[in-house]
Design an enzyme around this catalytic site. Structure first.
Site, mmCIF file in Angstrom:
data_model
loop_
_atom_site.group_PDB
_atom_site.id
_atom_site.type_symbol
_atom_site.label_atom_id
_atom_site.label_comp_id
_atom_site.label_asym_id
_atom_site.label_seq_id
_atom_site.Cartn_x
_atom_site.Cartn_y
_atom_site.Cartn_z
ATOM 1 C CB CYS A 72 -0.605 0.009 1.258
ATOM 2 S SG CYS A 72 -1.949 1.010 1.273
ATOM 3 C CG ASP A 128 -3.952 -1.089 10.592
ATOM 4 O OD1 ASP A 128 -3.351 -1.695 11.081
ATOM 5 O OD2 ASP A 128 -3.819 -0.824 9.644
#
Length: 220
Positions: free
Chosen positions: A16, A139
């Site tokens: 990412c 996360d």
């Protein structure tokens, strides 16, 4: 000519926060399954629509393009969706389950919802989204006072989700690096992993060697 390595079998990797054509090349050659484009001005990985379009068009077929958005309004969804060829939306803000469903319907794209985790008490919130999101990104919660909802390089106790599963596919993120990703996969059973700061030489600057090492460690 861009040399493409097909995504590895087994664990699927998302890199990412790409910002340059060289980043796309490194991710494709390493054999990652997803690339992430960050639309969040406070992030050192932020890209504008024109940059994102160029990067998405440079990606080879088979490398899924994911837009990371934080509490986007409909105008933002329409602009990004209309100008950037995407395969998935990642919502990384405080979007409630109903908004996740709205984004999915409006864009016609699968939606991944990021969920911050610090203690076992946070697990119940994930269940509420598993029925409306196509994927869940598990996360670490950002540190108190952090400007970024993700990409902070912090982790959580992986034992909190050891042996757990949800009704939709999920992806592990938070403090992962080439040095610890194999252990994280072993402890959690994750079939997908996501990394941003863990493959950088400086905030927002991807390192091709670290990307390759991360994918190798995750898919060995």
């Amino acid at each position: 000519m861009l040399r493409v390595t097909r995504p590895r079998m087994g664990v699927r990797v998302k890199i990412c926060g790409l910002r340059t054509p060289d980043d796309v090349t490194a991710v494709a050659e390493a054999g990652a399954a997803y690339l992430g484009l960050v639309f969040f001005p406070k992030s050192p990985r932020n890209v504008d629509v024109d940059q994102a379009r160029a990067l998405a068009l440079a990606a080879p077929v088979g490398l899924a393009k994911v837009a990371l958005l934080v509490n986007p309004d409909d105008a933002m969804l329409d602009r990004i969706g209309g100008e950037v060829p995407l395969d998935m939306i990642q919502l990384h803000g405080s979007e409630p389950p109903a908004r996740v469903a709205e984004v999915r319907a409006r864009t016609g794209l699968p939606v991944m919802k990021a969920m911050g985790l610090r203690t076992a008490d946070d697990l119940a919130r994930i269940d509420a989204y598993a029925g409306v999101a196509d994927q869940i990104l598990v996360d670490a919660k950002p540190p108190e006072g952090a400007d970024l909802p993700g990409g902070n390089g912090v982790g959580f106790d992986w034992r909190l989700i050891a042996g757990r599963d949800w009704t939709c596919p999920w992806m592990l993120a938070g403090g992962l690096t080439p040095d610890n990703v194999a252990e994280a996969i072993r402890l959690t059973g994750a079939a997908q992993v996501d990394v941003s700061s863990g493959v950088e030489s400086a905030p927002g600057m991807k390192d091709a060697a670290r990307i390759a090492a991360f994918v190798d460690a995750a898919t060995v």
